[in-house]
Scaffold this motif. Structure first.
Motif, PDB file in Angstrom:
ATOM      1  N   MET A  28       5.549   1.958  -4.980  1.00  0.00           N
ATOM      2  CA  MET A  28       4.590   3.023  -5.224  1.00  0.00           C
ATOM      3  C   MET A  28       4.616   4.057  -4.104  1.00  0.00           C
ATOM      4  N   GLY A  29       4.385   5.298  -4.494  1.00  0.00           N
ATOM      5  CA  GLY A  29       4.363   6.366  -3.504  1.00  0.00           C
ATOM      6  C   GLY A  29       3.201   7.305  -3.713  1.00  0.00           C
ATOM      7  N   TRP A  30       2.861   8.008  -2.646  1.00  0.00           N
ATOM      8  CA  TRP A  30       1.883   9.086  -2.688  1.00  0.00           C
ATOM      9  C   TRP A  30       2.598  10.381  -2.282  1.00  0.00           C
ATOM     10  N   PHE A  31       2.316  11.422  -3.021  1.00  0.00           N
ATOM     11  CA  PHE A  31       2.841  12.751  -2.748  1.00  0.00           C
ATOM     12  C   PHE A  31       1.671  13.741  -2.777  1.00  0.00           C
ATOM     13  N   ARG A  32       1.894  14.927  -2.272  1.00  0.00           N
ATOM     14  CA  ARG A  32       0.870  15.964  -2.348  1.00  0.00           C
ATOM     15  C   ARG A  32       1.515  17.318  -2.591  1.00  0.00           C
ATOM     16  N   GLN A  33       0.719  18.188  -3.189  1.00  0.00           N
ATOM     17  CA  GLN A  33       1.197  19.540  -3.469  1.00  0.00           C
ATOM     18  C   GLN A  33       0.083  20.535  -3.199  1.00  0.00           C
ATOM     19  N   ALA A  34       0.321  21.388  -2.236  1.00  0.00           N
ATOM     20  CA  ALA A  34      -0.623  22.452  -1.910  1.00  0.00           C
ATOM     21  C   ALA A  34      -0.303  23.674  -2.760  1.00  0.00           C
TER      22      ALA A  34
ATOM     23  N   ALA B 297       4.886   5.626   1.037  1.00  0.00           N
ATOM     24  CA  ALA B 297       5.338   4.736  -0.022  1.00  0.00           C
ATOM     25  C   ALA B 297       5.221   3.296   0.434  1.00  0.00           C
ATOM     26  N   ILE B 298       5.131   2.400  -0.546  1.00  0.00           N
ATOM     27  CA  ILE B 298       4.983   0.979  -0.257  1.00  0.00           C
ATOM     28  C   ILE B 298       5.836   0.192  -1.247  1.00  0.00           C
ATOM     29  N   SER B 299       6.454  -0.857  -0.756  1.00  0.00           N
ATOM     30  CA  SER B 299       7.294  -1.684  -1.610  1.00  0.00           C
ATOM     31  C   SER B 299       6.453  -2.504  -2.577  1.00  0.00           C
ATOM     32  N   TRP B 300       7.105  -3.105  -3.551  1.00  0.00           N
ATOM     33  CA  TRP B 300       6.383  -3.821  -4.602  1.00  0.00           C
ATOM     34  C   TRP B 300       5.529  -4.957  -4.039  1.00  0.00           C
TER      35      TRP B 300
ATOM     36  N   ARG C 147      12.659  12.550  -6.987  1.00  0.00           N
ATOM     37  CA  ARG C 147      13.478  12.218  -8.156  1.00  0.00           C
ATOM     38  C   ARG C 147      13.604  10.709  -8.368  1.00  0.00           C
ATOM     39  N   SER C 148      13.206   9.923  -7.389  1.00  0.00           N
ATOM     40  CA  SER C 148      13.274   8.464  -7.540  1.00  0.00           C
ATOM     41  C   SER C 148      12.121   7.912  -8.362  1.00  0.00           C
ATOM     42  N   TYR C 149      11.090   8.713  -8.542  1.00  0.00           N
ATOM     43  CA  TYR C 149       9.865   8.240  -9.177  1.00  0.00           C
ATOM     44  C   TYR C 149       9.833   8.595 -10.659  1.00  0.00           C
ATOM     45  N   SER C 150       9.596   7.589 -11.473  1.00  0.00           N
ATOM     46  CA  SER C 150       9.652   7.767 -12.925  1.00  0.00           C
ATOM     47  C   SER C 150       8.306   8.041 -13.554  1.00  0.00           C
ATOM     48  N   TYR C 151       7.252   7.549 -12.932  1.00  0.00           N
ATOM     49  CA  TYR C 151       5.915   7.666 -13.506  1.00  0.00           C
ATOM     50  C   TYR C 151       4.983   8.314 -12.494  1.00  0.00           C
ATOM     51  N   TRP C 152       4.131   9.217 -13.011  1.00  0.00           N
ATOM     52  CA  TRP C 152       3.240   9.996 -12.164  1.00  0.00           C
ATOM     53  C   TRP C 152       1.823   9.994 -12.728  1.00  0.00           C
TER      54      TRP C 152
ATOM     55  N   ALA D 286       2.726   7.734  -7.660  1.00  0.00           N
ATOM     56  CA  ALA D 286       3.899   7.626  -8.518  1.00  0.00           C
ATOM     57  C   ALA D 286       4.527   6.255  -8.353  1.00  0.00           C
ATOM     58  N   ALA D 287       5.276   5.860  -9.375  1.00  0.00           N
ATOM     59  CA  ALA D 287       5.923   4.539  -9.393  1.00  0.00           C
ATOM     60  C   ALA D 287       7.435   4.702  -9.479  1.00  0.00           C
ATOM     61  N   ALA D 288       8.131   3.847  -8.732  1.00  0.00           N
ATOM     62  CA  ALA D 288       9.589   3.925  -8.676  1.00  0.00           C
ATOM     63  C   ALA D 288      10.198   2.532  -8.665  1.00  0.00           C
TER      64      ALA D 288
END
Length: 122
Positions: A34-40, A50-53, A107-112, A97-99
């Motif tokens: 799982m990852g966290w992203f941000r957009q200003a 990001a964190i592993s499973w 681009r590694s993340y498939s679900y948002w 997001a999930a990867a």
């Protein structure tokens, strides 16, 4: 497939803290990294953490290292982002997001998720 829903955003003063949550549906959550992203506004979406499973491995962007902590509870199908010492320039929509593999790359993340707004006032 997994569906993601963020919560916990809001308005906070500079130097304050917030904890974001991302709840996942589906029985396969524990298999995803799982990852966290941000957009200003007006900027590209950027990696935060990001964190592993299993939760054993975490990675952070240099800008948040030491202030933000990512964690997960697979029994609750939830990933968290604890954000401390927030800065006004960190105002953004935050996405989880999930990867299939732990990564800094969008681009590694498939679900948002749909995102949650974080506003840091000066």
């Amino acid at each position: 497939q997994v569906q993601l829903a963020e919560s916990g955003g809001g308005l906070v003063q500079a130097g304050g803290s917030l904890r974001l949550s991302c709840a996942a549906s589906g029985r396969t959550f524990s298999t995803y990294n799982m990852g966290w992203f941000r957009q200003a506004p007006g900027k590209e979406r950027e990696f935060v953490a990001a964190i592993s499973w299993s939760g054993a491995r975490t990675i952070y962007s240099d800008s948040v290292k030491g202030r933000f902590t990512i964690s997960r509870d697979n029994t609750k199908n939830t990933v968290y982002l604890q954000m401390n010492s927030l800065k006004p320039e960190e105002t953004a929509v935050y996405y989880c997001a999930a990867a299939a593999s732990i990564s800094r790359e969008l681009r590694s993340y498939s679900y948002w998720g749909q995102g949650t707004q974080v506003t840091v006032s000066s």
